[in-house]
Design an enzyme around this catalytic site. Sequence first.
Site, short mmCIF file in Angstrom:
data_model
loop_
_atom_site.label_atom_id
_atom_site.label_comp_id
_atom_site.label_asym_id
_atom_site.label_seq_id
_atom_site.Cartn_x
_atom_site.Cartn_y
_atom_site.Cartn_z
N ASP A 22 -85.28 74.07 -55.42
CA ASP A 22 -84.77 72.66 -56.16
C ASP A 22 -83.55 72.95 -56.54
O ASP A 22 -82.89 72.17 -57.58
CB ASP A 22 -85.71 72.65 -57.56
CG ASP A 22 -87.21 72.58 -56.98
OD1 ASP A 22 -87.66 72.09 -55.99
OD2 ASP A 22 -88.08 73.09 -57.69
N GLY A 24 -81.12 71.37 -55.25
CA GLY A 24 -80.43 70.13 -54.90
C GLY A 24 -80.08 70.09 -53.26
O GLY A 24 -78.99 69.50 -52.97
N HIS A 50 -87.47 67.56 -51.26
CA HIS A 50 -86.12 67.15 -51.51
C HIS A 50 -85.64 65.90 -51.93
O HIS A 50 -86.12 64.91 -51.11
CB HIS A 50 -85.16 67.57 -49.97
CG HIS A 50 -85.49 69.34 -49.66
ND1 HIS A 50 -85.11 69.70 -48.54
CD2 HIS A 50 -86.30 70.21 -50.24
CE1 HIS A 50 -85.52 70.67 -48.56
NE2 HIS A 50 -86.15 71.08 -49.52
N THR A 51 -84.80 65.66 -52.70
CA THR A 51 -84.48 64.57 -53.29
C THR A 51 -83.15 63.74 -53.02
O THR A 51 -82.01 64.69 -52.93
CB THR A 51 -84.51 64.56 -55.05
OG1 THR A 51 -85.60 65.15 -55.42
CG2 THR A 51 -84.39 62.99 -55.78
N THR A 258 -92.97 82.30 -51.10
CA THR A 258 -93.74 81.44 -50.19
C THR A 258 -93.93 82.31 -48.91
O THR A 258 -93.47 83.57 -48.79
CB THR A 258 -93.06 80.21 -50.04
OG1 THR A 258 -93.94 79.21 -49.30
CG2 THR A 258 -91.45 80.26 -49.38
N GLY A 435 -73.75 64.63 -60.64
CA GLY A 435 -74.91 63.58 -61.06
C GLY A 435 -75.84 63.62 -59.73
O GLY A 435 -75.43 64.12 -58.59
P1 GDP Z 1 -84.01 70.44 -53.47
O1 GDP Z 1 -85.62 70.70 -53.40
O2 GDP Z 1 -83.29 71.65 -53.21
O3 GDP Z 1 -83.45 69.29 -52.46
O4 GDP Z 1 -84.02 69.90 -55.08
P2 GDP Z 1 -84.96 68.76 -55.63
O5 GDP Z 1 -84.67 67.39 -55.02
O6 GDP Z 1 -86.09 69.23 -55.63
O7 GDP Z 1 -84.25 68.80 -57.08
C1 GDP Z 1 -83.09 68.78 -57.39
C2 GDP Z 1 -82.99 67.47 -58.60
O8 GDP Z 1 -82.06 67.43 -58.99
C3 GDP Z 1 -83.27 66.23 -57.92
O9 GDP Z 1 -83.90 65.37 -58.81
C4 GDP Z 1 -82.08 65.76 -57.50
O10 GDP Z 1 -81.89 64.10 -57.78
C5 GDP Z 1 -81.22 66.21 -58.80
N1 GDP Z 1 -79.80 66.55 -58.61
C6 GDP Z 1 -79.22 66.88 -57.64
N2 GDP Z 1 -77.76 67.41 -57.57
C7 GDP Z 1 -77.71 66.84 -58.86
C8 GDP Z 1 -76.59 66.90 -59.78
O11 GDP Z 1 -75.12 67.26 -59.29
N3 GDP Z 1 -76.70 66.41 -61.12
C9 GDP Z 1 -77.86 65.81 -61.52
N4 GDP Z 1 -77.68 65.62 -62.52
N5 GDP Z 1 -78.97 66.03 -60.84
C10 GDP Z 1 -78.86 66.32 -59.49
P1 IMO Z 2 -87.74 73.09 -52.40
O1 IMO Z 2 -87.51 72.98 -50.73
C1 IMO Z 2 -89.57 75.20 -55.72
C2 IMO Z 2 -92.79 77.90 -55.06
C3 IMO Z 2 -94.24 77.60 -55.61
C4 IMO Z 2 -94.88 78.82 -55.77
C5 IMO Z 2 -94.32 79.80 -54.77
C6 IMO Z 2 -95.37 79.55 -53.49
O2 IMO Z 2 -87.98 72.00 -53.09
O3 IMO Z 2 -86.45 73.88 -52.81
P2 IMO Z 2 -96.24 77.91 -51.82
O4 IMO Z 2 -97.02 76.53 -51.94
O5 IMO Z 2 -95.15 77.75 -50.80
O6 IMO Z 2 -97.07 78.81 -51.35
O7 IMO Z 2 -95.85 78.26 -53.30
O8 IMO Z 2 -92.98 79.25 -54.13
N1 IMO Z 2 -92.25 76.99 -54.12
C7 IMO Z 2 -91.21 76.08 -54.43
N2 IMO Z 2 -90.32 76.11 -55.65
N3 IMO Z 2 -88.89 74.35 -54.69
C8 IMO Z 2 -89.75 74.51 -53.55
O9 IMO Z 2 -89.21 73.84 -52.30
C9 IMO Z 2 -90.70 75.46 -53.36
N4 IMO Z 2 -91.44 75.85 -52.24
C10 IMO Z 2 -92.49 76.74 -52.67
O10 IMO Z 2 -93.78 76.82 -56.67
O11 IMO Z 2 -94.12 79.47 -56.92
MG MG Z 3 -87.49 70.58 -54.35
#
Ligand code: GDP
Ligand code: IMO
Ligand code: MG
Length: 445
Positions: A22, A24, A50-51, A258, A435
């Site tokens: 997570d 970003g 992924h957002t 994971t 942001g």
């Molecule tokens: P990913 O799994 O690595 O793609 O990340 P996620 O999408 O799960 O989580 C990142 C969160 O942060 C999402 O809600 C994005 O919209 C948000 N985000 C990404 N970059 C930024 C940033 O620079 N600032 C802020 N405030 N939010 C961000």
């Molecule tokens: P993105 O791509 C955050 C974490 C789970 C758990 C562990 C094992 O969005 O960054 P699983 O379901 O894979 O067997 O869970 O790994 N986990 C993540 N945490 N972002 C992810 O993906 C994750 N993918 C798995 O929360 O702790």
């Molecule tokens: Mg994520």
Amino acid sequence: MSFPHSNRDTGNTAVVGLQWGDEGKGKIVDVLTAGHDVIVRYNGGANAGHTVVVGSERYALHLIPSGILYPDKTCVIGNGVVVDPEKLLEEAEGLRARGVAVGGNLRLSDRAHVVLPYHKEQDAALEDYLATKTAGDRGTLAIGTTRRGIGPAYADKVQRSTAIRIGDLLDRNYLRERLRVICRLRTAELQALGVSAAPLDADALAERFADLGDRLRPHVVDSVYFLHDCQKEGRRILFEGANACLLDIDHGTYPYVTSSNCSTAGIHSGTGVPGTNIARVLGIMKAYSTRVGAGPFPTELNNELGARIRERGREFGTTTGRPRRCGWLDLVAVKYSAMVCGATGIACTLFDVLTGFDELRICTAYRLADGTTTGRFIPDAKRLEGVTPVYETLTGWSETIRDASDRAALPAAARDYLDRIEAIVGLPIEMVGVGPERSQTLVTA
Ligand code: GDP
Ligand code: IMO
Ligand code: MG
């Protein structure tokens, strides 16, 4: 004799998470897609969330690469991914309903493994079982998975005889015969975990998944040759890591990880493209730390500061909605991940979330139980749990940075924070996220 493809500087880029997910990655992949032609997922499955935010539209992508919003680019789900076909088709439909083209621009490896419903049942049953078990004083043994069937699907891949690949869905009779054997074994295993008293219906499952295979058929390719052909045509590939280095099955905080190689180690096995073809590896780190699920987290803030980061960063899971655990930036961990992944640069995301703190802390070393300190990460849950972070304290800033246009326009304290990261990790910060929106990304190197 000439060797036209011996020049390995192909313009390819890898994007990989340097923390616990997570960071970003989706947003950075979306931004970098503009300069690439093919975007490839190489690991994980629908555990990823992924957002991408474009204007007022927010897209949550789980299996489809984050480059999908560009109609002229090709997205590939590589052989290293575990694919839940129903989730994939649902995701594609959801995007189409919002006007995003998903057709010939989405390719799916015939060798990607399939997540079947019993994998999700196994995942949940095992987690529920382990939630009642402890070892020593370390809490329950549950991993806190996303319950998307990831672990059981990869376990079948390694087991071989009980695995189903996308290509297998395209042959109805073969699929039925395989599933008859697998379902008999799996019913017994599920019953041993105390669930699913009724035997799994192999024939019904085979019909359902062969139908799904028919719907996926237009997308299915030999992705390895496809990617190498793209390279020969001079198309630039962007590798999109899912999950992150500290969740890597080999290099993460085992066993709280994971089941795939989500560091760059997974690129070669998960796509068939060797690391020697990738000149640029952009490691993504948020300006602080978060973690979802169980496992050690040395800089975790179980207090008002952690709650403030969670609220400001809207730190709730994209896939499961769970509140993310929040803490200070751990540069011991980031530096380790950058080393393992061969990062050539960093993107520092969610930097705007740190506005408004009087002071900020960066972990630069760990103090061990015997009183000594180390700058080395410890990729083992039991040993990592015993460390105490050693912090450096930096001054915070109060000005909003969401509208900043470049690094020089940031407040001095914010610039100092970035400088310190670069000095400690030893890599340039190439991008800074200020942001969630696509345009709120500073290119800084
Ligand atoms: P990913 O799994 O690595 O793609 O990340 P996620 O999408 O799960 O989580 C990142 C969160 O942060 C999402 O809600 C994005 O919209 C948000 N985000 C990404 N970059 C930024 C940033 O620079 N600032 C802020 N405030 N939010 C961000
Ligand atoms: P993105 O791509 C955050 C974490 C789970 C758990 C562990 C094992 O969005 O960054 P699983 O379901 O894979 O067997 O869970 O790994 N986990 C993540 N945490 N972002 C992810 O993906 C994750 N993918 C798995 O929360 O702790
Ligand atoms: Mg994520």
